[in-house]
Design an enzyme around this catalytic site. Structure first.
Site, PDB file in Angstrom:
ATOM      1  N   LYS A 149      -1.623  -9.177  -3.266  1.00  7.54           N
ATOM      2  CA  LYS A 149      -3.069  -8.925  -3.256  1.00  7.54           C
ATOM      3  C   LYS A 149      -3.345  -7.772  -4.215  1.00  7.54           C
ATOM      4  O   LYS A 149      -2.569  -6.835  -4.316  1.00  7.54           O
ATOM      5  CB  LYS A 149      -3.537  -8.593  -1.841  1.00  7.54           C
ATOM      6  CG  LYS A 149      -3.467  -9.828  -0.938  1.00  7.54           C
ATOM      7  CD  LYS A 149      -4.089  -9.634   0.426  1.00  7.54           C
ATOM      8  CE  LYS A 149      -3.292  -8.721   1.305  1.00  7.54           C
ATOM      9  NZ  LYS A 149      -1.834  -8.956   1.341  1.00  7.54           N
ATOM     10  N   GLY A 160       0.387  -4.165   3.395  1.00  4.63           N
ATOM     11  CA  GLY A 160       0.297  -3.290   4.549  1.00  4.63           C
ATOM     12  C   GLY A 160       0.165  -4.106   5.820  1.00  4.63           C
ATOM     13  O   GLY A 160      -0.276  -5.260   5.793  1.00  4.63           O
ATOM     14  N   SER A 161       0.551  -3.524   6.952  1.00  5.30           N
ATOM     15  CA  SER A 161       0.333  -4.196   8.232  1.00  5.30           C
ATOM     16  C   SER A 161      -1.105  -3.966   8.675  1.00  5.30           C
ATOM     17  O   SER A 161      -1.848  -3.221   8.042  1.00  5.30           O
ATOM     18  CB  SER A 161       1.319  -3.667   9.270  1.00  5.30           C
ATOM     19  OG  SER A 161       2.625  -4.043   8.914  1.00  5.30           O
ATOM     20  N   GLY A 162      -1.500  -4.613   9.765  1.00  2.00           N
ATOM     21  CA  GLY A 162      -2.857  -4.452  10.262  1.00  2.00           C
ATOM     22  C   GLY A 162      -3.743  -5.637   9.911  1.00  2.00           C
ATOM     23  O   GLY A 162      -4.918  -5.660  10.262  1.00  2.00           O
ATOM     24  N   HIS A 163      -3.150  -6.639   9.217  1.00  2.22           N
ATOM     25  CA  HIS A 163      -3.931  -7.825   8.834  1.00  2.22           C
ATOM     26  C   HIS A 163      -3.494  -9.065   9.598  1.00  2.22           C
ATOM     27  O   HIS A 163      -3.766 -10.189   9.171  1.00  2.22           O
ATOM     28  CB  HIS A 163      -3.785  -8.082   7.335  1.00  2.22           C
ATOM     29  CG  HIS A 163      -4.084  -6.900   6.485  1.00  2.22           C
ATOM     30  ND1 HIS A 163      -5.301  -6.276   6.515  1.00  2.22           N
ATOM     31  CD2 HIS A 163      -3.335  -6.206   5.599  1.00  2.22           C
ATOM     32  CE1 HIS A 163      -5.291  -5.247   5.664  1.00  2.22           C
ATOM     33  NE2 HIS A 163      -4.103  -5.177   5.106  1.00  2.22           N
ATOM     34  N   HIS A 178      -9.159  -3.034   4.399  1.00  2.00           N
ATOM     35  CA  HIS A 178      -8.537  -1.802   4.883  1.00  2.00           C
ATOM     36  C   HIS A 178      -9.620  -0.807   5.276  1.00  2.00           C
ATOM     37  O   HIS A 178      -9.380   0.381   5.347  1.00  2.00           O
ATOM     38  CB  HIS A 178      -7.674  -1.158   3.810  1.00  2.00           C
ATOM     39  CG  HIS A 178      -6.718  -2.080   3.169  1.00  2.00           C
ATOM     40  ND1 HIS A 178      -7.042  -2.845   2.082  1.00  2.00           N
ATOM     41  CD2 HIS A 178      -5.446  -2.386   3.473  1.00  2.00           C
ATOM     42  CE1 HIS A 178      -5.992  -3.578   1.748  1.00  2.00           C
ATOM     43  NE2 HIS A 178      -5.017  -3.328   2.565  1.00  2.00           N
ATOM     44  N   ASP A 197       0.081  -2.317  -3.812  1.00  2.00           N
ATOM     45  CA  ASP A 197       0.821  -3.571  -3.683  1.00  2.00           C
ATOM     46  C   ASP A 197       1.364  -4.013  -5.033  1.00  2.00           C
ATOM     47  O   ASP A 197       2.530  -4.403  -5.157  1.00  2.00           O
ATOM     48  CB  ASP A 197      -0.086  -4.666  -3.102  1.00  2.00           C
ATOM     49  CG  ASP A 197      -0.373  -4.441  -1.632  1.00  2.00           C
ATOM     50  OD1 ASP A 197       0.244  -5.098  -0.795  1.00  2.00           O
ATOM     51  OD2 ASP A 197      -1.214  -3.575  -1.315  1.00  2.00           O
TER      52      ASP A 197
END
Ligand SMILES: Nc1ncnc2c1ncn2[C@@H]1O[C@H](COP(=O)(O)OP(=O)(O)O)[C@@H](O)[C@H]1O
Ligand SMILES: Nc1ncnc2c1ncn2[C@@H]1O[C@H](COP(=O)(O)OP(=O)(O)O)[C@@H](O)[C@H]1O
Ligand SMILES: [Mg+2]
Ligand SMILES: [Mg+2]
Ligand SMILES: [Mg+2]
Ligand SMILES: [Mg+2]
Lengths: 331, 206, 331, 206
Positions: free
Chosen positions: C105, C54-57, C219, C110
């Protein structure tokens, strides 16, 4: 405001200790001071660069110590200029006989403390020169006031003047390069949230849930306008317009830019801003040769960002490309 | 009055007491038009200055002020550090070799301190800085015989309050331009505490 | 929560565009996908590494694309695993015939999405191997559940497996190194504030002004304990104890550590944590050979940090020291 | 009932309508025990799935479900994307060449979808996932003649509500261990909407 600290009074000291422990290959402490030095300082044959200022702007300034950038950084208390006694120790420790160059951001406190240290060093026979960085177009550039603030554009001074010194430039040459950077660099920032100095416990200002502060300083000094938040593109446009319409003629020029995070703004948002800035500069016929996106000059945990645009010539581009090896900036 | 070492030390102690109890207020003032550290800076500096002068035996007032200057210069930082440091250094220089110090000599010292602040800060009266308090106080002290402790305090207080309506052109508040009006200058407020403490010492020692 | 974005739906796409524009020397886009590729991919003779999630990391994952680390990164929506069609495109684009290695991960989403892509790639005759990173000791390691989360330790997998691939390691050798990293790496995090997914508009959880969430996921998944905030040293001790007392025997060993900022925590605070961790490890007879302090695996604008400790041997140290040139990690 | 292409398309449309109007609620549920994106994921995916199937002419139900599977697989992401994608893919496979589809064939399709979800998710009934809804629904559909739309909806709803008290051992909620109890599972809730929509189609088309 919750903080990961022990005692507010110990924040700067413990941070410096933690920094030194993290980067033993780059820096060492100057015992009994808040000065961190390049490991191999004084570097013989080289003009030494010193920067510094209040803490709370990490990775500035210690993060820029290393080959091709700074020889020392002097840390003050949070948002408070360091004192002359610390600065003079730094000057003495880095001088290899080729002179010392001070990078000062244009705040009354920084200017006074650094100048006092400079006077003392000169009295001891050390050649010292300085540049005062004042890239923040949010503030009016007036001869009746103390003038504009120095913000993220300072990083370009570190990089370019640092590369000039590393390449063997004389104190005067380093000074000239630094002045050229200052003359060609303009920045402006915006805040979405305030920040809190550990010792104070209260945020520096208040913003509503839908408000931003345009023209914010890096110490949470109020900006020029408080308004409703708009889109990333609109905010970027507003800052960019002020930056481009200032006294540097950016028409048809090549530029290097910094999209600088002030602390709490996620990198994803900085890249969204970068997207707009790149498109907008391209449309305006301005060519971006170097882009830096990230946290270069922060304001504790403030959310927001600043845009810096520097007009570059061949020599400046070469100096940007020159090797640099520091904890926060590598090339 | 005539000044002795005890009064000089008491001045620093009383100033520190006022600074400590108004630390939060000074910070609040600085949050409004500056960066919110003035209370922290002054508290850190005067705490150390008092610790130093209270624990040292002095022969002369000049030495008290010299130590005060050194501590303030190396502990306060920011804009106010060099300015208060310079002020006490100048006073120390003027009073060198003069012990006890007469009223006229003390007035000279304050005037020189004011000049030092102006020069160091590249500022003048009316720019919404601590100079706006030092200036009228220095003028007042030159008045010779007529000076009374109450009047001194009043003069300083009035001068501090007047900074509320002026436009800042020096220091961080200058960034705010018109928005700087309506707020009292933090440095003028800490300078008022300094002179309030002076008036207190005076009352006691008169 | 104020954000510097345009439309919530466009955040990932615009971020990727801004990233690509900032780093043209490192990455290029794979047209029509959310994949960014190393400029010179496929690199002939080299096993290719792909990471993503996911994005945001940010800077994970695209920030680690470049020599010595990743060949491609696949970005999902905010906090949402990317889909198999994107991953398969990445696999095809980076494979030079030497096989492709997936760094995953350990999140159900994922794992499933990457495995589906892997099945499809294998059906097309591409050799694919994978490692599932699960360094987060906050979560119980149980065979009845989907097990532990992968957090900041993933960066060590990128670095070490990436260096192994760059040095010409075979697909099996790269996999073995990656598994060694996973077997020797433990992490745990803490949050001071929640974060808000742009499209949701509401923070993921609520914390009082004096509360922290110990064992937070990246998250914003709730942690193991909510408690009153204490000193930096106490919090660091709590995380460190869990990390050290887990199944890796760190006694008398050499370790590499990451003090990872989750987003809004200032660098100064991370260094204060580092100071404690260094002292504490030293006292415990554990030698820190490599220290990384900064934002490596973030959680949007969450305030907080994680501590990662990896036990290293000679080969792992050499691979950490090997050159790496990526936007977010350079050596 | 007997299934035709129209009903299959209507199912997707009605599911999407329910998902869109409950997007925030699904996100809230996921914030409590997950990462707060389930509403966003489902809304993104079913919006696209509906757009696709509403604008395409289909000859067979298998094709409707195949397109649905492809869109969900490539638009939802996270854990739910591959699971719902697999479910529709399996249904498409079972129903290939069968048009119209009988009640028994449809029940087989749902059973295969359930198996697909279990296999892909490496999970079983009772782990507080969408399987807890799919399982009883599949069982219910196998009952043959007796199945009624109202009963189907009830079965799904009851199953969803039952997830509230169970302990999560798969998916993100498993990280919470005991703290996962007391919250309805988000994926079970979106699966309930799916079967609620199915019941609606059924009622209309009966
Ligand atoms: N140029 C100047 N001349 C005289 N006084 C000044 C000048 N600049 C600032 N000051 C005084 O210093 C005060 C601020 O001190 P402080 O907050 O401690 O430092 P800083 O502004 O560096 O944070 C102001 O309120 C003002 O009275
Ligand atoms: N292993 C699994 N098997 C079946 N269903 C699962 C599994 N893991 C998660 N789920 C379902 O997926 C839902 C979460 O979906 P979503 O929030 O979209 O994905 P993510 O958890 O990746 O953020 C859960 O509520 C649960 O019903
Ligand atoms: Mg200050
Ligand atoms: Mg201040
Ligand atoms: Mg998710
Ligand atoms: Mg979710």
């Amino acid at each position: 405001m919750k903080k990961v600290i022990n005692q507010a009074d110990d924040v700067v000291e413990e941070m410096l200790e933690g920094f030194r422990m993290a980067h033993p290959g780059y820096v060492r402490a100057l015992e009994g001071t808040t000065v961190l030095l390049r490991n191999d300082a004084p570097v013989s044959g080289k003009v030494a660069l010193i920067s510094g200022g209040g803490s709370g702007h990490e990775p500035a300034h210690a993060g820029y110590i290393g080959t091709g950038m700074l020889d020392a950084a002097v840390a003050g208390e949070m948002f408070t200029s360091p004192t002359p006694d610390q600065i003079i120790e730094a000057i003495k420790a880095v001088d290899s006989g080729n002179g010392v160059f001070l990078v000062i951001k244009n705040y009354t406190g920084d200017v006074m403390n650094f100048e006092m240290a400079r006077e003392m060093a000169e009295a001891e026979g050390i050649s010292v020169e300085q540049v005062v960085v004042n890239d923040d177009v949010a503030v009016e550039d007036s001869s009746f006031t103390s003038g504009r603030r120095g913000i993220a554009g300072t990083v370009f001074v570190h990089k370019i003047a640092g590369a000039k010194a590393e390449a063997g430039g004389s104190l005067q040459e380093v000074k000239q390069m630094a002045e050229k950077v200052v003359a060609n660099t303009r920045s402006m920032g915006v805040a979405l949230t305030p920040c809190t100095i550990p010792g104070s416990g209260r945020p520096n200002f208040q913003l509503e849930d839908d408000e931003i502060e345009v023209g914010i300083g890096i110490h949470g000094e109020p900006g020029i306008e408080r308004k409703k938040i708009s889109s990333a593109d609109d905010i970027a446009e507003e800052l960019l317009q002020k930056v481009l319409k200032d006294s540097v003629d950016f028409n048809d020029s090549e530029v290097a830019i910094i999209i600088n995070g002030l602390g709490a703004t996620p990198e994803s948002e900085l890249y969204i801003v970068n997207r707009y800035v790149q498109n907008r500069l391209k449309e305006s016929g301005i060519k971006v040769t170097h882009t830096y996106v990230g946290e270069y000059m922060t304001s504790l945990e403030m959310a927001g960002f600043s845009i810096t645009v520097m007009k570059v010539d061949e020599e400046m581009k070469q100096l940007l490309d020159a090797g640099a090896d520091t904890p926060a900036f590598r090339r | 009055m005539v000044w002795k070492v005890e009064q000089a030390v008491a001045w620093i102690e009383k100033t520190n007491a006022l600074i400590q109890s108004n630390k939060e207020y000074l910070t609040e003032l600085d949050q409004a038009i500056g960066d919110g550290d003035h209370g922290l800076n002054m508290s850190r500096g005067f705490q150390e200055a008092e610790a130093k002068v209270s624990s040292t035996d002095y022969d002369t007032i000049a030495d008290v002020f010299k130590d005060t200057a050194t501590v303030l210069m190396s502990k306060v930082g920011g804009a106010s550090g060099p300015l208060y440091g310079t002020a006490f250094l100048k006073m120390s220089m003027v009073l060198k070799g003069k012990d006890p110090v007469t009223q006229a000599e003390f007035a000279d010292a304050v005037e020189e301190a004011l000049n030092g602040i102006k020069q160091r800060g590249k500022a003048d009266q009316g720019e919404k800085t601590m100079i706006d308090v030092w200036h009228p106080v220095a003028d007042f002290l030159k008045n010779g015989q007529n000076v009374q402790a109450e009047k001194l305090e009043e003069t300083a207080q009035q001068a501090m309050e007047n900074t509320k309506d002026t436009l800042a052109t020096k220091g961080r508040a200058a960034y705010l331009q018109e928005r700087s009006r309506g707020h009292v200058d933090p440095g003028s407020t800490s300078s008022f505490y300094l002179f309030q403490a002076l008036a207190d010492v005076w009352k006691e020692g008169a």
